[in-house]
Design an enzyme around this catalytic site. Structure first.
Site, PDB file in Angstrom:
ATOM      1  N   ASP A  15     -10.990  -2.782   4.640  1.00 44.24           N
ATOM      2  CA  ASP A  15     -11.562  -3.014   3.314  1.00 44.24           C
ATOM      3  C   ASP A  15     -12.887  -3.782   3.330  1.00 44.24           C
ATOM      4  O   ASP A  15     -13.929  -3.207   3.587  1.00 44.24           O
ATOM      5  CB  ASP A  15     -10.513  -3.711   2.429  1.00 44.24           C
ATOM      6  CG  ASP A  15     -10.884  -3.700   0.951  1.00 44.24           C
ATOM      7  OD1 ASP A  15     -11.940  -3.151   0.608  1.00 44.24           O
ATOM      8  OD2 ASP A  15     -10.108  -4.243   0.126  1.00 44.24           O
TER       9      ASP A  15
ATOM     10  N   HIS B 152      -4.360  -0.937  -2.223  1.00 43.03           N
ATOM     11  CA  HIS B 152      -3.792  -2.226  -2.646  1.00 43.03           C
ATOM     12  C   HIS B 152      -2.411  -2.049  -3.302  1.00 43.03           C
ATOM     13  O   HIS B 152      -1.421  -2.438  -2.724  1.00 43.03           O
ATOM     14  CB  HIS B 152      -4.728  -3.029  -3.577  1.00 43.03           C
ATOM     15  CG  HIS B 152      -6.109  -3.202  -3.037  1.00 43.03           C
ATOM     16  ND1 HIS B 152      -6.344  -3.827  -1.819  1.00 43.03           N
ATOM     17  CD2 HIS B 152      -7.320  -2.837  -3.506  1.00 43.03           C
ATOM     18  CE1 HIS B 152      -7.654  -3.830  -1.590  1.00 43.03           C
ATOM     19  NE2 HIS B 152      -8.259  -3.245  -2.588  1.00 43.03           N
TER      20      HIS B 152
END
Ligand SMILES: [Zn+2]
Length: 454
Positions: A320, A269
């Site tokens: 993810d 991220h």
């Protein structure tokens, strides 16, 4: 065993080429020749691209995709989503995890991903006790990767605390938590779990700055000194605020002040960065592990991809939460997030060059680095991992090279795939995974049972 593969058109490190002949031995490309006449060996139509590495996934979350789109009260965020996730995983057995992971992995292959770095933190049984083999869940992940034929980098996660400042973990986290001794056993068991997979790699992953002590970072990284180290960082504004409040530093600043980042590290991220943090990551050689679809789904924020890329930063993409699985869609979302913020177009491209090509090559290189494997290029010494695009698809027909790649990413709903080859073995033919039906049937049985019990 040595084999010859002929590709009608292919993206090589030096650019697009026609009539490409690959010599493949034990799953590895040993020679690449261009402008050759098709002869003996298997032929592949369409445009061949290096398979995309998926640098971040939690496979079990494929089973909860779509379950958290109702609005929580008074407002919904990452943190309410996390509650749904904790409740879902309360029900999962290793067999369920294998079935869900196999479905996710088949979809990854059908979506252009040929390798995966699985960030694996669901370790223990429903009561939070270690299984007789502490790496039982890692075995389920490895078995699913083997079933699907997906290249695997397994990242067993160290999860010790509930929040910054070594706060105790909460009930919802009981299946994740290990102390250092248990983590060492988990790592050993995980190494055994992947032993039979071709070219699998084992790395390590401190879950986040919330979930480990600062002195765990260097300790974890030292356990496998040549292998990848992944960590979630700076995904959410409340995380940045908590870090500032408790440590006086922003998350990435804290990370960089605590351990030397280098090419082994992948920062998942890294959404909320100061300019100094962004340039510091770029200089360190660490990979920014971006998950644009999940970050959009969770309302995380927008990574400053354009300036990071311009500063020479390494980046790759991951699916993810696996709410949607397609390599082209991840790259499209990454580019579109930058366009919406900056109100400009074609932001990742060099001047007068292709956006799709720039994104595909950058994410293959960064993804390969993050997986710690020789993948991401159709070149000697790399695994024979590639996908072919269906050049008769309406989005691509009549085009070749960069135009075809741009169109596959930006003008098709999902990557229009013909074939997917991993380590020289064809696992997707005509867009269908060879085990699609059986994997889907088992997944359907598991999902009906889990949802009926909800
Ligand atoms: Zn994650």
């Amino acid at each position: 065993m040595t084999e010859i593969l002929h590709l009608a058109e292919a993206l090589l490190p030096e650019g697009f080429a026609r009539n490409v002949k690959l010599t493949v031995a034990e799953g590895v490309i040993t020679a690449v020749e261009t402008d050759t006449a098709p002869g003996a060996g298997r032929s592949f139509k369409g445009l061949a691209l290096p398979g995309m590495p998926n640098l971040h996934s939690h496979a079990f979350q494929r089973g909860m995709a779509g379950l958290s789109e109702g609005r929580g009260a008074p407002e919904d965020s990452f943190w309410t989503w996390r509650e749904v996730m904790y409740r879902f995983l309360d029900r999962l057995d290793p067999e369920d995890v294998q079935a869900i992971a196999a479905q996710a992995f088949v979809e990854m292959l059908e979506g252009g991903f040929t390798a995966l770095a699985e960030f694996h933190y669901l370790h223990h049984d429903k009561d939070g006790r270690a299984y007789a083999n502490i790496a039982r869940m890692a075995e389920a992940i490895a078995a699913a990767a083997e079933e699907a034929g997906l290249g695997l980098t397994l990242l067993p996660v160290l999860y010790r605390f509930g929040n910054f400042g070594q706060a105790p973990s909460v009930h919802g986290q009981r299946r994740f938590v290990n102390d250092r001794d248990a983590y060492l056993r988990l790592l050993e068991g995980s190494a055994a779990a992947i032993r039979s997979l071709p070219d699998a790699r084992l790395g390590v992953a401190p879950h986040s700055l919330r979930a480990v002590a600062l002195d765990d970072l260097g300790w974890v990284a030292s356990l496998r000194p040549d292998d990848p180290v992944h960590i979630h960082v700076a995904e959410q504004v409340p995380e940045v605020e908590a870090s500032l409040k408790i440590t006086g530093k922003r998350p990435v600043e804290l990370l960089m002040d605590t351990i030397p980042l280098d090419r082994r590290w992948c920062l998942i991220h890294a959404t909320h960065l100061s300019d100094a943090e962004r340039d510091g990551i770029a200089r360190s050689g660490a990979v920014a592990g971006l998950c644009p679809i999940t970050e959009s789904s969770l309302g995380d924020g927008i990574f400053d991809g354009v300036r990071f890329h311009a500063a020479g930063g390494a980046l790759g993409v991951g699916s993810d939460s696996n709410i949607q699985i397609d390599a082209g869609a991840e790259l499209r979302q990454l580019e579109y997030s930058q366009r919406l913020r900056d109100r400009r177009r074609a932001l990742f491209a060099e001047e007068k060059a292709s956006t799709g090509l720039a994104l595909w090559q950058a994410a293959c290189a960064g993804g390969a680095q993050a997986c710690g494997r020789a993948i991401g290029r159709i070149a000697p010494g790399c695994r024979a991992d590639f996908i072919t695009l269906e050049t008769e698809h309406p989005a691509i027909v009549g085009k070749s090279g960069a135009e075809a790649l741009d169109s596959a990413i930006f003008a098709a709903n999902a990557l229009p795939l013909r074939d997917v080859v991993v380590g020289g073995r064809r696992v997707v033919a005509e867009g269908r995974h060879v085990a699609r039906d059986s994997v889907r049937a088992r997944f359907a049985g598991v999902m009906r049972r889990l949802l009926a019990a909800a």
